[in-house]
Design an enzyme around this catalytic site. Structure first.
Site, PDB file in Angstrom:
ATOM      1  N   LYS A  13      31.882  51.553  32.154  1.00  0.00           N
ATOM      2  CA  LYS A  13      32.950  52.563  32.081  1.00  0.00           C
ATOM      3  C   LYS A  13      33.619  52.541  30.703  1.00  0.00           C
ATOM      4  CE  LYS A  13      35.405  51.247  35.717  1.00  0.00           C
ATOM      5  NZ  LYS A  13      34.661  50.080  36.241  1.00  0.00           N
ATOM      6  N   ARG A  88      42.123  52.870  42.034  1.00  0.00           N
ATOM      7  CA  ARG A  88      41.249  51.815  42.559  1.00  0.00           C
ATOM      8  C   ARG A  88      41.354  51.712  44.081  1.00  0.00           C
ATOM      9  NH1 ARG A  88      40.179  49.025  37.745  1.00  0.00           N
ATOM     10  NH2 ARG A  88      39.527  46.903  37.937  1.00  0.00           N
ATOM     11  N   ARG A 126      24.784  38.568  29.903  1.00  0.00           N
ATOM     12  CA  ARG A 126      24.539  38.906  28.483  1.00  0.00           C
ATOM     13  C   ARG A 126      25.861  39.067  27.739  1.00  0.00           C
ATOM     14  NH1 ARG A 126      20.310  41.903  30.355  1.00  0.00           N
ATOM     15  NH2 ARG A 126      21.447  43.867  30.348  1.00  0.00           N
ATOM     16  N   ARG A 139      37.158  36.857  28.376  1.00  0.00           N
ATOM     17  CA  ARG A 139      38.225  37.215  29.316  1.00  0.00           C
ATOM     18  C   ARG A 139      38.214  36.223  30.461  1.00  0.00           C
ATOM     19  NH1 ARG A 139      37.474  43.524  30.547  1.00  0.00           N
ATOM     20  NH2 ARG A 139      38.006  42.776  32.620  1.00  0.00           N
ATOM     21  N   ARG A 150      35.048  40.450  42.399  1.00  0.00           N
ATOM     22  CA  ARG A 150      35.532  41.774  41.982  1.00  0.00           C
ATOM     23  C   ARG A 150      34.626  42.895  42.496  1.00  0.00           C
ATOM     24  NH1 ARG A 150      37.882  43.007  36.875  1.00  0.00           N
ATOM     25  NH2 ARG A 150      35.850  43.102  35.930  1.00  0.00           N
TER      26      ARG A 150
END
Ligand code: AMP
Length: 196
Positions: A13, A88, A126, A139, A150
């Site tokens: 995204k 969401r 990756r 992160r 998630r």
């Protein structure tokens, strides 16, 4: 042009959003980025969101909707905007519809990036390797267990948005497994239709 990007974590995204910003000149509103900024700036919202985000859970609908509502009031959003990572949940989608209706606006199109979940895991590995190779810090939510969690959160809470927008006749699915350029080209075909 008000566009929503829908798709599981790691679907690309963010990458595709950058392309749309460049080509169509609309700002990208990423609630993930906004929340990460709030965490970094140690604002009250950031303080509330930090642990929730680190665990891969969703920040409360009220907090996220308030951030979005404030952002879309800004002048650069007048011609339109691209929502990346919001809504969401169904509640968030309803809140968005309500806030846009107040402004006599509405969502034009929802682009769903369809991807294979196994391939997503490969992409994540990756991405982590590349981040580490660059010497950057990764992160906190970039690890395999959190990612799988998630993905589950996406299936449970976000995937119901697919039929929600399908019923509104706004959903367009794009094959997210092609090259970045191929996916962008598919998105362009859809968005050229809404350009104004
Ligand atoms: P993202 O960068 O979009 O993957 O978002 C990173 C994290 O921020 C998510 O795992 C959630 O904890 C939080 N987040 C981002 N957008 C939302 C949203 N619309 N609703 C709830 N939590 C969100």
């Amino acid at each position: 042009m008000i566009v929503i990007f829908l798709g599981p974590p790691g679907a690309g995204k963010g990458t595709q959003a950058a392309h749309i910003v460049k080509k169509y000149g609309v700002p990208q509103l990423s609630t993930g980025d906004m929340l990460r900024s709030a965490v970094a700036a140690q604002t009250p919202v950031g303080a509330k969101a930090k642990a929730v985000m680190d665990a891969g859970n969703l920040v409360s609908d009220d907090i996220v909707a308030a951030i979005v509502e404030e952002r879309i009031e800004q002048d650069d959003c007048a011609p339109g905007f691209l929502l990346d990572g919001f809504p969401r949940t169904i509640v968030q989608a309803e809140m968005l519809d309500a806030m846009l209706t107040k402004k006599e606006r509405g969502v034009d199109v929802v682009i769903e990036l369809r991807v294979d979940e196994e391939a997503l895991l490969g992409r994540l590995r990756r991405r982590i390797d590349e981040t580490l190779a660059r010497g950057d810090k990764r992160r906190k939510d970039d690890n395999e267990d959190t990612f799988k969690y998630r993905l589950q959160v996406y299936c449970d809470q976000t995937a119901p948005l697919i039929p929600y927008y399908e019923k509104q006749g706004k959903l367009k699915a794009v094959d997210g497994m092609g090259s970045v350029e191929a996916v962008s080209a598919e998105i362009d075909v859809i968005l050229d239709h809404f350009r104004r």
